[in-house]
Scaffold this motif. Structure first.
Motif, PDB file in Angstrom:
ATOM      1  N   GLY A  75       0.134  19.511 -69.797  1.00 35.19           N
ATOM      2  CA  GLY A  75      -0.542  18.496 -69.000  1.00 35.19           C
ATOM      3  C   GLY A  75      -1.974  18.842 -68.645  1.00 35.19           C
ATOM      4  N   ASP A 101      -0.258   8.494 -64.533  1.00 35.02           N
ATOM      5  CA  ASP A 101      -0.429   8.547 -63.077  1.00 35.02           C
ATOM      6  C   ASP A 101       0.537   7.592 -62.369  1.00 35.02           C
ATOM      7  OD1 ASP A 101      -2.463  10.428 -63.179  1.00 35.02           O
ATOM      8  OD2 ASP A 101      -4.082   8.948 -63.121  1.00 35.02           O
ATOM      9  N   LYS A 104       3.952   9.102 -62.508  1.00 34.93           N
ATOM     10  CA  LYS A 104       4.012  10.240 -61.583  1.00 34.93           C
ATOM     11  C   LYS A 104       4.198   9.749 -60.149  1.00 34.93           C
ATOM     12  CE  LYS A 104       3.431  14.515 -60.052  1.00 34.93           C
ATOM     13  NZ  LYS A 104       4.551  15.492 -60.116  1.00 34.93           N
ATOM     14  N   SER A 116       7.347  17.352 -63.517  1.00 34.04           N
ATOM     15  CA  SER A 116       6.013  17.753 -63.951  1.00 34.04           C
ATOM     16  C   SER A 116       5.314  16.624 -64.696  1.00 34.04           C
ATOM     17  CB  SER A 116       6.089  18.976 -64.861  1.00 34.04           C
ATOM     18  OG  SER A 116       6.648  18.648 -66.113  1.00 34.04           O
ATOM     19  N   CYS A 117       3.995  16.653 -64.652  1.00 35.00           N
ATOM     20  CA  CYS A 117       3.191  15.698 -65.417  1.00 35.00           C
ATOM     21  C   CYS A 117       3.366  15.931 -66.911  1.00 35.00           C
ATOM     22  CB  CYS A 117       1.725  15.833 -65.028  1.00 35.00           C
ATOM     23  SG  CYS A 117       1.402  15.523 -63.274  1.00 35.00           S
ATOM     24  N   ASP A 145       3.429  22.375 -65.143  1.00 36.72           N
ATOM     25  CA  ASP A 145       2.054  21.969 -65.396  1.00 36.72           C
ATOM     26  C   ASP A 145       1.106  23.159 -65.383  1.00 36.72           C
ATOM     27  OD1 ASP A 145       2.661  19.181 -65.506  1.00 36.72           O
ATOM     28  OD2 ASP A 145       2.754  19.145 -63.308  1.00 36.72           O
ATOM     29  N   CYS A 321      -1.376  14.149 -61.088  1.00 36.81           N
ATOM     30  CA  CYS A 321      -1.606  14.688 -62.429  1.00 36.81           C
ATOM     31  C   CYS A 321      -3.056  15.068 -62.694  1.00 36.81           C
ATOM     32  CB  CYS A 321      -1.132  13.696 -63.483  1.00 36.81           C
ATOM     33  SG  CYS A 321       0.674  13.526 -63.524  1.00 36.81           S
TER      34      CYS A 321
END
Length: 336
Positions: A75, A101, A104, A116-117, A145, A321
């Motif tokens: 990421g 985004d 997320k 996690s992104c 990330d 993110c």
């Protein structure tokens, strides 16, 4: 995908049976978000976007590739900053950040600090591929990330890279030439632009002529879209010239390549080069015929393992993110 950017799987609808590959797992988030299904949350976001903009599948495939091929699937491409990866030249036209985004924010609302992104990129890409009539492969999750993103680290292959050099690059990432052909098969969706193919049309290798490997009717068509004396716009060109296939994940790209109708130089060369030509022909009318979609999913899974961070002391689970988590401020207790 604009520019460049194997396992045969059981490809039934995603199941919740957890299977492991090292530290990555399918079903990693099962029971980690209360009663919420993390992958369903992400899928809803992708489905909403895809219904309005089916070109998002090419955008996410490119974003996933560009993230994994720099410092691993961590990421890092998502991080903001003047000197971050997204501000390197090859990433100027990458898009899809807003979708990641949005996904997320949705998973953070359901279970803060869990997803996690890097995993959102992988899951969202799988969902977009499925919505574009690809197969619903079982994506692996469990990534953390990364903390660093540097434009100086971005060294992505360009559209005129040689097959030999491309194979060497993929090998450094733990991917073989079959994986490479399959991942270039992501050009079954998306567009490039005239500025990336003008040399093939009118000045190939500084000859003042077209690329002799380009099929005549393709040249005739492209020369209308991309005239020798360009107008003010840099017109888009579908990477898969199959009619009505620009946003469909199928083997049309490989069929076009076999027929000398590849758009980018690397696309056409994988069909002509002795190192990869047999693979392309095998998918079109050989023993691998009709297996592109399943093997494409497998190649994306394999790419998704490149340089992952999975240990508790590696990376972090970002709150957003675009930025690493702020460091906690230490408080001092005063004693008297």
């Amino acid at each position: 995908m604009r520019g460049f950017g194997v396992l045969v799987l059981g490809l039934a609808a995603l199941s919740f049976t957890i299977t492991c590959n090292g530290a990555l797992q399918t079903g990693f988030y099962l029971e980690k978000c209360g009663e919420n299904n993390v992958e369903d949350i992400i899928r809803d976001v992708v489905e909403s976007r895809f219904s309005k903009d089916p070109t998002i599948v090419a955008a996410l495939l490119r974003l996933h590739f560009h993230d994994c091929f720099v410092s691993g699937c961590d990421g890092s491409l998502l991080l903001n900053g003047t000197d971050a990866e997204k501000n390197a030249g090859p990433n100027f036209s990458v898009r899809g950040y807003d979708l990641i985004d949005e996904a997320k924010a949705a998973v953070e609302k359901a279970c803060p600090g869990v997803v996690s992104c890097a995993d959102i990129i992988a899951v969202a890409t799988r969902d977009a591929v499925f919505m574009a009539k690809g197969l619903n492969y079982k994506v692996e999750t469990g990534r953390r990330d990364g903390l660093v993103s540097s434009a100086d680290n971005v060294d992505l292959p360009g559209p005129s890279i040689t097959v030999k050099n491309a194979i060497a690059l993929f090998k450094r990432k733990g991917l073989n030439k079959m994986d490479m052909v399959l991942l270039l098969g992501a050009h079954t969706v998306g567009v490039t632009h005239c500025s990336f193919i003008g040399n093939r049309l009118y000045n190939f290798n500084n000859t003042g002529k077209k690329d002799p490997t380009m099929e005549a009717s393709l040249f005739k068509s492209l020369s209308k879209t991309c005239p020798r004396i360009p107008n003010d716009s840099d017109s888009p060109v579908a990477l898969d010239q199959t009619i009505n296939s620009t946003n469909i994940v199928d083997d049309g790209y490989l069929r076009q390549v076999k027929g000398r109708r590849g758009i980018l130089q690397i696309d056409q060369n994988i069909g002509l080069d002795a190192l990869t030509g047999d693979i392309v022909r095998s998918f079109v009318n050989g023993p691998l015929k009709n297996s592109f979609q399943s093997r494409f999913g497998g190649a994306l899974i394999k790419m998704g393992r490149v340089g992952v961070l999975t240990g508790k002391n590696e990376g972090e689970i970002r709150k957003t993110c675009g930025a690493v988590n702020p460091k906690p401020t230490s408080s001092k207790t005063l004693s008297f």
